[in-house]
Design an enzyme around this catalytic site. Structure first.
Site, mmCIF file in Angstrom:
data_model
loop_
_atom_site.group_PDB
_atom_site.id
_atom_site.type_symbol
_atom_site.label_atom_id
_atom_site.label_comp_id
_atom_site.label_asym_id
_atom_site.label_seq_id
_atom_site.Cartn_x
_atom_site.Cartn_y
_atom_site.Cartn_z
ATOM 1 N N ASP A 20 48.065 46.313 40.548
ATOM 2 C CA ASP A 20 47.915 46.522 39.300
ATOM 3 C C ASP A 20 47.857 48.330 39.593
ATOM 4 O OD1 ASP A 20 47.797 45.027 37.314
ATOM 5 O OD2 ASP A 20 46.470 44.498 37.930
ATOM 6 N N ASP A 66 55.277 41.030 35.604
ATOM 7 C CA ASP A 66 54.561 42.571 35.465
ATOM 8 C C ASP A 66 53.996 43.537 36.449
ATOM 9 O OD1 ASP A 66 53.243 39.596 33.998
ATOM 10 O OD2 ASP A 66 51.372 40.947 33.819
HETATM 11 N N1 GLY Z 1 49.707 42.866 33.403
HETATM 12 C C1 GLY Z 1 48.681 42.352 32.327
HETATM 13 C C2 GLY Z 1 48.916 41.575 31.169
HETATM 14 O O1 GLY Z 1 50.095 42.275 30.714
HETATM 15 O O2 GLY Z 1 48.540 40.721 30.242
#
Ligand code: GLY
Length: 397
Positions: free
Chosen positions: A119, A179
């Site tokens: 992330d 994501d």
């Molecule tokens: N990246 C985590 C979400 O979109 O919840």
């Protein structure tokens, strides 16, 4: 037959007034006033709920049963509130917003060395990335490059992708989530800043492999694809936050749309543009997309229309669409869709002034299957909403 000019001019004005672009004009000034007032309240609320025994809790994420939930910098959402403050700085250009943005960004910087998560883009690029874009500060540049180096350690040449999660190894084998497309911006930028093409190559490999393995024939996306780390073969395609493995989790589709659009920005590879256009077609032709273009949390959620919405997915889609409309032949269509989303968010989804502890938007959904963060404000909805408003404003310019 001669048409008198005096009749023609009012007719043209009338047509213009009725055109969708005019009808969907977004009131950016009003939307930013609401966002600024709410964010001032948020700054007070953060001070009130700061807990001396938990100094690591630095960024607001959501409301938990009405209480403000702060998270540590290691949380994937930690960069969004600093990013909101940078967007307020960008709009208002006042020392006050800049000072707040800088203070909250400084809490996140240390994540540049945290290799335990993918992330990095969300955390560091939404905070420090915006700081560098707006100030040109050389320290920010160094943080961005260090963060990209750390993220690159999660790339496996055998799979061709960046590993998403380390947690729940009993459940996931080498998982990659859609994501993760959002983290590629950090890598592309790092190549621009350093001249080292290694980051760019990793981003391209990740985008190409994801394009091959994450999408169905209709260009909807799986949430999680698991790879064999030795052979690179796909083991399983599943979901974590979607309704079921074969469903289209709304925010996942939004990440994909935004992600391939940004890949086109840095590469000009027409395959990425096509991919973004195909994803947009899936999203906006979907029979379960509501008229206001703010999707339910999953396009296949079983109780539609009695399902929670996800304003965060809509905000990400709007921001992605403004960029896509700059590159695509289908420009006006995307532009109008984005305008419609912003219209809906700024009118029906904006928190009334003085409520929601200072969050800007209501009605997002984090993870419905785990009954977590359902129909609540979320910091990333606010972040992408302000980004979309600025893109709209700059587009008009
Ligand atoms: N990246 C985590 C979400 O979109 O919840």
């Amino acid at each position: 037959m001669m048409i008198k000019v005096s009749y023609l001019i009012p007719a043209i004005i009338l047509l213009f007034l009725q055109s969708p672009v005019f009808a969907q004009d977004v009131n950016v000034k009003k939307a930013f006033q609401q966002a600024a007032t709410q964010s001032r309240l948020m700054l007070q609320e953060i001070k009130k709920s700061a807990d001396a025994s938990k100094p690591e809790q630095v960024s607001p994420r959501t409301l938990d049963h009405g209480a403000l939930k702060l998270v540590a910098s290691r949380d994937w959402t930690s960069g969004f509130f600093p990013g909101v403050l940078w967007y307020l700085d960008e709009y208002y250009k006042t020392d006050q917003w800049r000072a707040e943005a800088r203070a909250f960004t400084s809490f996140i910087e240390k994540e540049k060395d945290n290799a335990t998560t993918h992330d990095m883009g969300f955390k560091v690029f939404c905070s420090v990335g915006n700081a560098f874009r707006l100030t040109g500060n050389v320290h920010d540049k160094a943080v961005i490059i260090a963060a990209a180096k750390t993220l690159a350690t999660r790339f496996n040449p055998k799979t061709g992708v960046i590993l998403s999660w380390d947690h729940s190894r009993d459940k996931w084998v080498n998982p990659v989530i859609i994501d993760n497309m959002m983290n590629l911006e950090l890598l592309f930028e790092a190549t621009k800043l350093t001249g080292d093409s290694a980051f760019h190559k990793i981003a391209v490999s990740h985008a190409n492999t994801t394009m091959k393995n994450h999408f169905r024939e209709d260009f909807s996306s799986y949430h999680v694809v698991e790879y064999d780390p030795e052979t690179g073969k796909v083991i399983k395609k599943t979901t974590h936050q979607g309704y079921r493995n074969s469903s289209a989790w709304a925010r996942g589709q939004a990440w994909a749309l935004y992600g391939y659009t940004l890949c086109y920005r840095y590469t000009k590879n027409p395959a990425y543009l096509k991919q973004a256009e195909n994803i947009a077609r899936f999203i906006f032709a979907h029979p379960n997309m509501p008229k206001d273009l703010v999707p339910y949390w999953d396009f296949d959620a079983p109780q539609i229309p009695n399902e929670p919405r996800d304003a965060s997915a809509a905000a990400v889609m709007a921001s992605g669409l403004y960029e896509l409309s700059r590159y695509s032949k289908n420009s006006n269509n995307y532009y109008q869709k984005a305008n419609q989303i912003l219209k809906s968010l700024s009118t029906a989804f904006a928190a009334p002034i003085g409520t929601a502890k200072g969050f800007i938007l209501l009605h997002s959904t984090g993870s419905k299957p785990s009954n977590s963060e359902v129909d609540v404000p979320l910091s990333y909805a606010d972040y992408y909403y302000l980004e979309a408003l600025l893109r709209y404003k700059n587009y008009k310019k």
